[in-house]
Design an enzyme around this catalytic site. Structure first.
Site, PDB file in Angstrom:
ATOM      1  N   CYS A 158      29.621  77.713  81.592  1.00 60.33           N
ATOM      2  CA  CYS A 158      30.652  78.326  82.461  1.00 60.33           C
ATOM      3  C   CYS A 158      31.113  79.612  81.538  1.00 60.33           C
ATOM      4  O   CYS A 158      31.247  79.632  80.330  1.00 60.33           O
ATOM      5  CB  CYS A 158      31.908  77.555  82.627  1.00 60.33           C
ATOM      6  SG  CYS A 158      32.721  76.843  81.005  1.00 60.33           S
ATOM      7  N   GLY A 200      26.135  49.948 109.322  1.00 63.84           N
ATOM      8  CA  GLY A 200      24.879  49.295 109.916  1.00 63.84           C
ATOM      9  C   GLY A 200      23.944  50.390 110.638  1.00 63.84           C
ATOM     10  O   GLY A 200      24.162  51.652 110.336  1.00 63.84           O
ATOM     11  N   ARG A 211      28.393  45.121  90.829  1.00 62.36           N
ATOM     12  CA  ARG A 211      28.613  43.936  90.269  1.00 62.36           C
ATOM     13  C   ARG A 211      27.556  43.618  89.055  1.00 62.36           C
ATOM     14  O   ARG A 211      26.493  42.812  88.914  1.00 62.36           O
ATOM     15  CB  ARG A 211      28.388  42.615  91.133  1.00 62.36           C
ATOM     16  CG  ARG A 211      29.696  42.537  92.041  1.00 62.36           C
ATOM     17  CD  ARG A 211      29.457  41.187  92.834  1.00 62.36           C
ATOM     18  NE  ARG A 211      28.588  40.985  93.997  1.00 62.36           N
ATOM     19  CZ  ARG A 211      28.738  41.875  95.207  1.00 62.36           C
ATOM     20  NH1 ARG A 211      29.702  42.352  95.314  1.00 62.36           N
ATOM     21  NH2 ARG A 211      27.775  41.737  96.146  1.00 62.36           N
ATOM     22  N   GLU A 221      28.055  71.221  76.665  1.00 67.21           N
ATOM     23  CA  GLU A 221      27.765  71.953  75.817  1.00 67.21           C
ATOM     24  C   GLU A 221      28.776  71.951  74.429  1.00 67.21           C
ATOM     25  O   GLU A 221      28.171  72.073  73.398  1.00 67.21           O
ATOM     26  CB  GLU A 221      27.726  73.621  76.138  1.00 67.21           C
ATOM     27  CG  GLU A 221      26.798  73.677  77.368  1.00 67.21           C
ATOM     28  CD  GLU A 221      27.598  73.432  78.765  1.00 67.21           C
ATOM     29  OE1 GLU A 221      27.356  74.725  79.590  1.00 67.21           O
ATOM     30  OE2 GLU A 221      28.452  72.453  78.848  1.00 67.21           O
ATOM     31  N   THR A 249      29.998  46.310 110.776  1.00 66.49           N
ATOM     32  CA  THR A 249      29.682  45.627 109.619  1.00 66.49           C
ATOM     33  C   THR A 249      30.769  45.020 108.744  1.00 66.49           C
ATOM     34  O   THR A 249      30.572  44.077 108.209  1.00 66.49           O
ATOM     35  CB  THR A 249      28.967  46.938 108.812  1.00 66.49           C
ATOM     36  OG1 THR A 249      27.875  47.183 109.478  1.00 66.49           O
ATOM     37  CG2 THR A 249      28.320  46.020 107.176  1.00 66.49           C
TER      38      THR A 249
END
Length: 322
Positions: free
Chosen positions: A77, A254, A209, A54, A198
Site C-alpha cells: 500500500c 438447494g 466442526r 509486509e 433447505t
C-alpha cells in the site's frame, strides 16, 4: 520473473490462506523476506486487516532485510492510514534491494503507486501479474471490481445426478472426508447461504466442526422473503449479495438456489462433491446440465479423491480440447 520467484510467490500465497477470512475488510495477503535462499521473515494479514503482511515479515527480518528480496502477493500500500504506516514506505526504509509483487492493488489509493514508490527509491521492483496470487486474492478482486463477494456454489451430488431425495431430504450424501473438506471451505468464507426450503427441511447448522476452527463459522444467510430464524440473515434474491460486507460467500443449496445464482451470473466457482451412491429419483442437481453433468460454460480446473467421494472444481470457461 524467474522460476524461483514464482515458487516464492506461491509460498507467500499459501501464507495468505491463514488470513482468510479474518483479515476482512482488508485482503488476505502473504509476504516473505528472502536472502540467499534463506527465509528471514514471513507474515500474513492479521485479524481486522492490521498489521499488514509486509510489516510482519519485515519486522521479523529486522536489519537482515537489507539487500534481501521481498515477495508479496499484493502491491504494498502507498497510502498512510490512521491504523498503520504505508507498506511501500516500510519496504523502502527496511533496505530491501528487490521486491517481487504478485499483482497490482486495484485500490485507487495505491494502484501502481506502491510499485512506483519502490522504484523511485532504488528498489528493483517487479510486478509479476502472477495467476496464483490472483487466485488467492479472488474475493478482494471481485469485491473491488463488481461490488459483491466471490461466490462458490457447493453441491453434494449422487452418482445419478441428484442433490436430494424426492421428499427433499439430502443429509449425508457424501462421506466424512468430503464433509471435512466442505467444512474447510466454510472456515475460509465470510458467509454461507442456503434456500428457504433447505432451511425448513434439513435445519442445517452451517457451522464449522473442525477441531480448532470452530470459531471460524461464517455468517448464516437464507434466500427468502420471510422472517429468518434468530441468528440468520434473509436475502430477498441473488442480487442482494451486493449488500453484503463480505469477500467470500459459499452457496450450499438447494437446487433452486443453485439455478437462481447461475441464472443471475453470480457464481465464480463450482465445487461438486460426487458420491458413489444412487437415489434413482429425486431433485436434480441442475435444471440444465451438459454432458459433464454441470451447466455448459464451465471448465474442470481440478479433480481429487476424498475418500470414496470425488471433488470436482469448475471455473468459467469452455472445456479444453484434448
Amino acid at each position: 520473473m524467474t522460476g524461483a520467484d514464482a515458487r516464492w510467490l506461491a509460498a507467500a500465497a499459501c501464507l495468505a490462506e491463514r488470513a482468510r477470512p479474518l483479515s476482512r475488510p482488508n485482503p488476505a495477503v502473504g509476504a516473505i523476506v528472502v536472502k540467499d535462499g534463506i527465509v528471514l521473515g514471513r507474515g500474513w494479514t492479521h485479524a481486522g486487516g492490521r498489521p499488514h503482511a509486509e510489516a510482519i515479515a519485515l519486522g521479523q527480518a529486522g536489519e537482515a532485510a537489507r539487500g534481501a528480496t521481498l515477495y508479496v502477493t499484493l502491491e504494498p500500500c502507498a497510502h498512510q492510514s490512521e491504523r498503520g504506516p504505508a507498506c511501500a514506505g516500510l519496504t523502502v526504509s527496511s533496505g530491501i534491494a528487490r521486491a517481487v509483487i504478485g499483482i497490482e492493488d486495484p485500490d485507487p489509493r495505491t494502484a501502481g503507486q506502491g510499485v512506483e514508490r519502490l522504484k523511485a527509491a532504488g528498489v528493483d521492483a517487479t510486478l509479476a501479474d502472477d495467476p496464483v496470487c490472483r487466485d488467492s486474492l479472488a474475493g478482494y478482486l471481485v469485491r473491488r471490481r463488481e461490488g459483491r463477494p466471490f461466490v462458490t456454489l457447493k453441491l453434494a451430488i449422487t452418482a445419478d445426478g441428484f442433490v436430494a431425495r424426492a421428499d427433499g431430504t439430502s443429509k449425508w450424501i457424501t462421506g466424512e472426508i468430503a464433509r471435512a473438506h466442505a467444512h474447510r471451505e466454510r472456515a475460509r468464507s465470510d458467509a454461507i447461504l442456503v434456500g428457504g426450503r433447505t432451511l425448513r427441511i434439513d435445519e442445517p447448522r452451517l457451522d464449522v466442526r473442525l477441531p480448532g476452527l470452530e470459531d471460524r463459522s461464517p455468517q448464516r444467510l437464507v434466500l427468502t422473503r420471510s422472517e429468518p430464524p434468530e441468528g440468520w440473515q434473509a436475502l430477498s434474491g441473488p442480487e442482494a449479495i451486493h449488500s453484503l460486507d463480505a469477500q467470500y460467500l459459499v452457496v450450499e443449496g438447494g437446487a433452486e438456489v443453485a439455478d437462481a445464482f447461475l441464472a443471475a451470473g453470480l457464481v465464480d466457482r463450482l465445487l461438486i462433491y460426487r458420491a458413489p451412491v444412487e437415489f434413482g429419483d429425486g431433485v436434480a442437481a441442475f435444471r440444465l446440465a451438459g454432458p459433464a453433468g454441470v451447466p455448459e460454460g464451465w471448465r474442470l480446473a481440478d479433480r481429487r479423491q476424498l475418500g470414496s467421494d470425488t471433488l470436482e472444481v469448475y471455473i468459467p470457461g469452455e472445456p479444453e480440447v484434448a
